[in-house]
Design an enzyme around this catalytic site. Structure first.
Site, PDB file in Angstrom:
ATOM      1  N   TRP A   1      13.734  20.221 -11.584  1.00  0.00           N
ATOM      2  CA  TRP A   1      13.949  18.841 -11.124  1.00  0.00           C
ATOM      3  C   TRP A   1      15.444  18.534 -11.023  1.00  0.00           C
ATOM      4  CZ3 TRP A   1      16.529  14.647 -13.182  1.00  0.00           C
ATOM      5  CH2 TRP A   1      16.281  13.416 -12.598  1.00  0.00           C
ATOM      6  N   HIS A   2      16.210  19.132 -11.952  1.00  0.00           N
ATOM      7  CA  HIS A   2      17.645  18.837 -11.969  1.00  0.00           C
ATOM      8  C   HIS A   2      18.401  19.466 -10.815  1.00  0.00           C
ATOM      9  CE1 HIS A   2      16.888  17.386 -16.052  1.00  0.00           C
ATOM     10  NE2 HIS A   2      18.007  16.706 -15.902  1.00  0.00           N
ATOM     11  N   GLY A   3      17.870  20.506 -10.229  1.00  0.00           N
ATOM     12  CA  GLY A   3      18.571  21.086  -9.087  1.00  0.00           C
ATOM     13  C   GLY A   3      17.927  22.372  -8.611  1.00  0.00           C
TER      14      GLY A   3
END
Lengths: 465, 385
Positions: free
Chosen positions: A324-326
């Site tokens: 989700w963060h990248g």
């Protein structure tokens, strides 16, 4: 547009507040919606149609599921049609997220592992897509589970999703937390004061601490003479920068919400004071942690299942949290490291200092999109790679930024809050604080402005997620 | 009883509803005032302190909005046109210096009453590049001639200020070594021991002309030329704020600019060639330019500041003797002190003129050629052509 910019603080916000105060109550949500669209479109006007389409899908799916529920024979039974609509809605929202955020990552890796030459899409990542997609998924899931009836007013619904106070970098606000406030929000003097104080605390965290830690990190990255101490300082600086950056943004979001009469849930509770990894995640980006808990971990079975299923659940949740963060491997590794630590923690109680150390080390992986650089830095921190203990430049930077590290260290603990509470508990202390508050907060506004004037670009780190 | 309770409730409600009033009022007044000034303040074109043009608010166009250019320009203009910009910049500098106890502000530090640039670490690649460019000029124009070549590196202020105050200092010896390796034909002139901290302006990067006597003597001695002995010190202005004062934004006092002059220097004619090799087409000016004192950079008082090619004619000098100086801005204040023996001095700054064009201005035969660059330029030499 970012909160920590002169355009937002001195052009956008005063106009919005003025309009909000002047218009009659029934038009306040319209003002907030229009302001939010300007805010969102300021940096990426081309992605406004995507946001509009996402909102319409979630809104339509919500209404559709409600109709299906009403046709269902009993309240307990959820119709198949509602389920189909839920999957359709979530599928469409995730498809947009996948296309804009992850498509190039998969194409790159397919090319790398198969030798194919598929061309990259190079699509622009819409700001805040990860945040608003999750808000919409939670809305649809909650309506499907009948936790909350759908929002029938499109303007109110669009305002809830788009509200500029939390649109681009959270906290992820569930519809269940907002539904009751959409029509009833109003601002008292106390709300305005609390909101302003929170905005200024967040702004100061961002501008006076996070950005200067970022400046240190930049110098550390550019150094021609790396050393063990410099690498440690760089890792600590990034951990503090990330905390002050993101918690500063969240403070501003909560404060801005309060200014317009909304109460948002807290997103941070002094995470670096956590006594376990699990505790850390109860204090860091709380809205994301609880989202994954409620919409992924528990539906998968949570911990009330066999040991292996539980381990699988933990890995799935942390794989997704990292991703989700990248769209980079380092984020996946970062998430999986937390999964391993959380599983280990079931067997071994880690000392508090080790928890902090592991978190800081894992943030090195988080910071470096190139995993080989992360390995070099981690190795260098433990004396591998033949680096000297300290270099002349390292000492200089330590001397130059020593106070910042001290202030950052204190600011990351509840020490200031506890001191204020202690002073407030005395009769004269309370009076003194009440007299000092206007001066302190005005001072923070002026000082933060000074830092913004001298250096105009202050992107928040979490915008890229 | 009921009435009393009611009154208490009203009192409580009133006190709660006004609890945050002082904070709201104080913060809002400052905030609103600044916001109003943002809307009302007329745009400013130039910042004299920062020596740069300020960004202006863009025109609202559909294409600008679509491309995002409008928003980008607006953000920049909002910062540049902010009311009391210089005061806010100073506040930040003071806060960095005294609250955060930072050792430098944007790479500028303050010690012993002087502002200096942090010139560290030594960028050997950059110095080597400068050496390579110098070598190229030599190979193109001087290789088969009788010119005598000299090389000098001007130490930056930090060389005298840094170490005693805990700042890292660039390795000047290594810098000179790299330059000498690139041009072994040149005789290296060391200037470090002819200068001291007081040879520099307190607020600017440059050295003070009135303090350069010993340095000029050292250069002239190496070139076997005569120094002036009758120079008179005069004040050009008392209110000079150097480039570092603007960059760091620290509140520092202004300082005077002095200049040295005599009859010979007053009779010299300076031709700014400005891309035109024909000297007869250029109107000469004097060595010193009083109008520069009210301009963006008062240091341009000396030899009109930055210029690609200048030719100085000295009627009192030996018409057979010619000097060619390759220099950066530090040369501007030193060169007048070198003029006595030379009938003609050509001053070249290869940041502003391509070396291939030099043949239009100078026929290299038997001149004295001095390459003099500051360590500040050598450590960031990408502007050299």
């Amino acid at each position: 547009m970012v909160f920590a910019s002169l355009t937002f603080l001195y052009w956008f916000l005063p106009v919005v507040v003025l309009l909000y105060v002047l218009v009659p109550k029934r038009c306040k949500n319209v003002v907030l919606l229009l302001a939010s669209l300007v805010f969102f479109g300021w940096g990426a006007v081309k992605t406004l149609p995507l946001l509009g389409a996402s909102i319409l899908i979630a809104y339509g799916v919500g209404l559709g599921m409600d109709m299906c529920h009403k046709r269902a024979r009993s309240k307990q039974r959820k119709s198949k049609m509602a389920k189909c609509l839920l999957f359709l809605g979530i599928g469409l929202e995730l498809a947009a997220l996948f296309y804009f955020k992850y498509a190039d990552f998969f194409i790159e890796n397919i090319n790398r592992f198969t030798g194919l030459q598929l061309s990259l899409l190079h699509v622009m990542l819409p700001v805040g897509i990860s945040f608003y997609t999750f808000q919409m998924i939670s809305y649809m899931a909650d309506v499907y589970c009948r936790k909350q009836p759908p929002q029938k007013n499109l303007i109110d619904f669009a305002m809830y999703i788009c509200l500029f106070t939390q649109l681009v970098a959270g906290p992820i606000i569930r519809y269940t937390d907002m539904a009751g406030q959409l029509k009833t929000h109003k601002t008292s003097w106390e709300d305005a004061a609390a909101g302003l104080q929170r905005i200024l605390i967040g702004l100061s965290k961002k501008v006076l601490l996070a950005d200067i830690f970022g400046e240190f990190g930049q110098k550390m990255q550019e150094t021609s003479s790396p050393s063990v101490i410099l690498l440690w300082l760089g890792a600590i600086a990034f951990a503090l920068q990330l905390y002050f950056d993101f918690s500063g943004y969240s403070d501003m979001a909560v404060g801005l919400g309060r200014l317009f009469g909304f109460r948002f849930p807290e997103n941070f509770r002094y995470p670096y004071c956590a006594d376990s990894i699990q505790d850390f995640w109860r204090r860091w980006h709380i809205s994301l942690g609880t989202w994954f808990r409620d919409y992924v971990y528990i539906p998968l079975g949570g911990s009330r299942c066999s040991k292996w299923k539980w381990i699988r659940n933990v890995f799935v949740v942390w794989l997704l949290t990292g991703f989700w963060h990248g769209a980079e491997w380092n984020f996946i590794v970062w998430g999986l490291v937390f999964a391993i630590l959380l599983i280990l923690e079931r067997k071994i109680k880690l000392p508090r200092i080790l928890v902090l150390l592991l978190v800081v080390l894992n943030f090195v992986v988080f910071q470096e999109t190139d995993l080989s650089v992360a390995v070099f830095r981690l190795g260098g921190m433990f004396g591998l790679g033949g680096l000297p203990l300290c270099s002349e430049e390292g000492w200089y930077l330590l001397k130059s930024y020593g106070i910042l590290f001290l202030l950052g260290g204190i600011g990351a603990t509840p020490l200031c809050r506890q001191c204020t509470e202690k002073i407030r508990s005395y009769k004269w202390g309370g009076i003194l604080l009440r007299m000092a508050e206007p001066v302190v907060y005005t001072g923070l506004l002026i000082l933060s402005t000074a830092y913004l004037v001298d250096d105009s670009y202050h992107p928040f780190l979490y915008f890229r997620f | 009883m009921k009435k009393k309770e009611k009154e208490q409730n009203i009192e409580k409600r009133v006190s709660t509803s006004h609890k945050g009033l002082p904070v709201v009022l104080t913060v809002s007044i400052v905030w609103i005032l600044l916001a109003l000034l943002c809307f009302l303040k007329p745009e400013q074109a130039v910042s004299f302190q920062e020596r740069r043009l300020l960004n202006q608010f863009p025109e609202l166009t559909l294409s600008g909005i679509r491309s995002g250019a409008f928003m980008e320009k607006y953000e920049k203009a909002a910062a540049d046109q902010f009311p009391f910009r210089e005061t806010f910049r100073s506040l930040r500098a003071v806060s960095d210096q005294y609250m955060f106890r930072k050792k430098d502000i944007h790479g500028i530090y303050y010690a012993e009453g002087y502002l200096a640039e942090l010139l560290y670490p030594l960028d050997e690649d950059s110095v080597a590049y400068a050496g390579e460019r110098t070598r190229q000029v030599y190979d193109t124009y001087m290789k088969e001639t009788n010119v005598k070549v000299y090389l000098a590196v001007v130490p930056d202020k930090g060389y005298y200020l840094g170490e005693d105050n805990g700042y890292p200092v660039t390795d000047l010896s290594r810098m000179k070594e790299i330059m000498q390796e690139a041009l072994p034909e040149a005789r290296l002139i060391s200037l470090e021991d002819t200068l001291s901290l007081s040879s520099y302006y307190r607020t600017d990067s440059h050295w003070r002309q009135e303090m350069l006597g010993e340095s000029a003597d050292r250069v002239l001695e190496a070139m076997n030329a005569e120094p002036f002995t009758d120079l008179e010190k005069q004040e050009a202005t008392g209110s000079f704020r150097g480039v570092y004062a603007g960059q760091a934004a620290l509140p520092v006092e202004t300082e005077p600019i002095f200049f040295l002059t005599n009859d010979v220097l007053e009779d010299c004619k300076v031709y700014d060639m400005q891309g035109n090799p024909d000297i007869t087409a250029v109107s000469p000016v004097g060595i010193y330019q009083p109008e520069a004192l009210t301009g963006r950079d008062p240091y341009e008082y000396y030899l009109s500041g930055n210029a690609a090619v200048l030719i100085i004619e000295n009627p009192a000098g030996d018409p057979e003797r010619e000097l060619v100086v390759f220099r950066d801005s530090f040369g501007s204040s030193l060169i007048p002190l070198l003029l006595r023996s030379y009938g003609r001095v050509t001053v070249i700054d290869t940041r502003y003129v391509k070396p291939k064009a030099l043949g239009d201005y100078v026929q290299f035969q038997d001149q004295d050629v001095l390459f003099i660059y500051s360590s500040l330029l050598l450590n960031k030499s990408d502007s050299l052509q």
